[in-house]
Design an enzyme around this catalytic site. Structure first.
Site, short mmCIF file in Angstrom:
data_model
loop_
_atom_site.label_atom_id
_atom_site.label_comp_id
_atom_site.label_asym_id
_atom_site.label_seq_id
_atom_site.Cartn_x
_atom_site.Cartn_y
_atom_site.Cartn_z
N ASP A 98 67.38 -76.33 31.60
CA ASP A 98 66.09 -75.65 31.53
C ASP A 98 65.02 -76.55 30.93
OD1 ASP A 98 64.37 -73.31 31.72
OD2 ASP A 98 64.42 -73.35 29.55
N ASP A 281 57.61 -75.59 35.24
CA ASP A 281 58.80 -74.87 34.78
C ASP A 281 59.82 -74.72 35.91
OD1 ASP A 281 60.51 -73.22 33.21
OD2 ASP A 281 59.58 -71.44 34.09
#
Length: 413
Positions: A98, A281
């Site tokens: 992530d 992201d």
């Protein structure tokens, strides 16, 4: 119940197998393979993105520890890497990759053998609410040997190991966010920053530079041909077709603690989004823009809101008229532009029937409404569908870099 549905509906994993780890000239390249396993008919990707987007928007309006890593648990789309700990390596831990967080930890499913040295440092994070339940973990930092795949070993790595956790269905997280996003994660010294995974690679002499390169191919209907790659230490120049151009990390506080940049957007020659800060992201699937920009884009494209899917939809005629979407990235005294061609602005039609409410001949757009009152300094999220078209570089010194790839203008959707 949420995760039962998740497991039954979709498993999308980018997994790294040890035999494929390549080390060359102080650069680590890790191939990623996406696996789609649909055991139900449809998925609600829009709803799954919603909690993560809300958590980013609310980051500075609540207690920061409660929001210091985001809503990974809501995502059916996961990218995982195998970590082994100890010498010789112990059991493999499948942790989520992530870019929106920076703390690396294990132990929620695969037990840690406690082969390392207990540093006495306590770490704990409450992530937020998923499916009505609080997601959190707490644990201790151990100094041990970490092996990524079978070709990358990091000695004396300070790894957080969970002792308690709640509402978590995987082993942990490999955090690739900036070090500032670790603020408030150490229980006894909340003002200290926690060394990131790439920090430790540099400190151990495994790589020379704190750089992560991310490459994804656009999605197709074949679950086994969609591949990507992580590189640590430098750029993989075999994956790009142009120069990497950097834009600095934004000064806007709402985005600056992540991979946040400043940009504006035009559709053809029309202004859609005024210059503002936002973030890059991997965890968000779509491209989210401020409500006023979303309305402008909808009107300019002639799209209508499709209630069953939650996406904008256009007719074949409108698709033929679709204009390039141009992202103007701020540099110190200039701008660079990245162009999403019309095909890159639509959802992959080979996956239409896997969307909840999707029709086989529908043409759905990937631009989404950020929603609510847009906070100053947080006007967009460029998610996975954006990163599929541009090689992305996360560089501690230079900011976020982008380069074109063979798939930037590909007609795959």
């Amino acid at each position: 119940m949420f995760f039962t549905t998740f497991l039954l509906t979709l498993l999308l994993a980018l997994s790294i197998t040890g035999s494929l780890v390549e080390v060359r000239n102080s650069t680590i390249t890790l191939p990623l393979t996406r696996k789609l396993n649909f055991s139900n008919d449809t998925i609600d990707l829009v709803q799954e993105d919603k909690a993560r987007v809300a958590a980013f928007k609310d980051y500075h309006t609540h207690d920061r520890r409660a929001e210091s890593i985001f809503m990974l648990f809501t995502r059916r789309c996961r990218y995982t890497v195998a970590l082994s700990v100890g010498s010789p390596p112990g059991p493999v831990n499948n942790v989520v990759v992530d870019t929106g967080s920076a703390v690396t930890w294990i132990g929620a499913k695969t037990p840690y053998g406690q082969t390392g040295v207990d540093t006495g440092q306590r770490v704990g994070v409450t992530y937020g609410v998923t499916g009505g339940r609080i997601s959190s973990f707490s644990g201790t930092i151990f100094r041990d040997t970490v092996t990524l795949g079978s070709g990358l070993t990091i000695p004396n790595y300070d790894l957080a190991v969970a002792s308690t956790w709640s509402n978590i269905r995987y082993d942990g997280i490999l955090g690739l966010g900036p070090q500032d996003s670790t603020f408030d994660s150490l229980t006894d010294s909340p003002n200290d920053r926690y060394p990131t995974f790439t920090d430790c690679l540099v400190n151990a002499g495994v790589i020379d530079h704190n750089i992560v390169g991310i490459f994804f191919r656009p999605t197709t209907g074949n679950p086994y041909t969609d591949v990507g790659e992580l590189s640590f230490g430098d750029i993989d120049y075999t994956k790009i077709t142009g120069n990497v151009v950097y834009t600095p990390i934004t000064d806007a506080s709402a985005s600056a603690e992540f991979w946040g940049i400043d940009q504006s957007i035009t559709y053809g020659h029309r202004s859609i989004l005024y210059e503002t800060a936002g973030i890059i992201d991997t965890g968000a699937r779509y491209i989210y823009i401020a409500p006023y920009a979303y309305r402008r884009y909808r009107i300019a494209t002639g799209a209508t809101f499709d209630e069953p899917t939650g996406l904008l939809r256009i007719t074949p005629g409108r698709y033929s008229d679709l204009q390039p979407l141009i992202f103007h990235m701020s540099q110190h005294f200039a701008q660079q532009t990245l162009t999403l061609v019309p095909n890159a602005q639509i959802w992959p039609r080979s996956l239409n029937q896997k969307l909840r409410g999707g029709e086989i001949d529908g043409i759905y757009l990937i631009m989404k409404n950020l929603g609510g009152a847009t906070r100053r300094g947080f006007g967009f999220i460029a998610g996975y569908t954006f990163m599929q078209r541009f090689y992305t570089v996360l560089n501690d010194d230079l900011g976020v870099g982008f380069a074109t790839t063979p798939f930037t203008d590909a007609i795959t959707n």
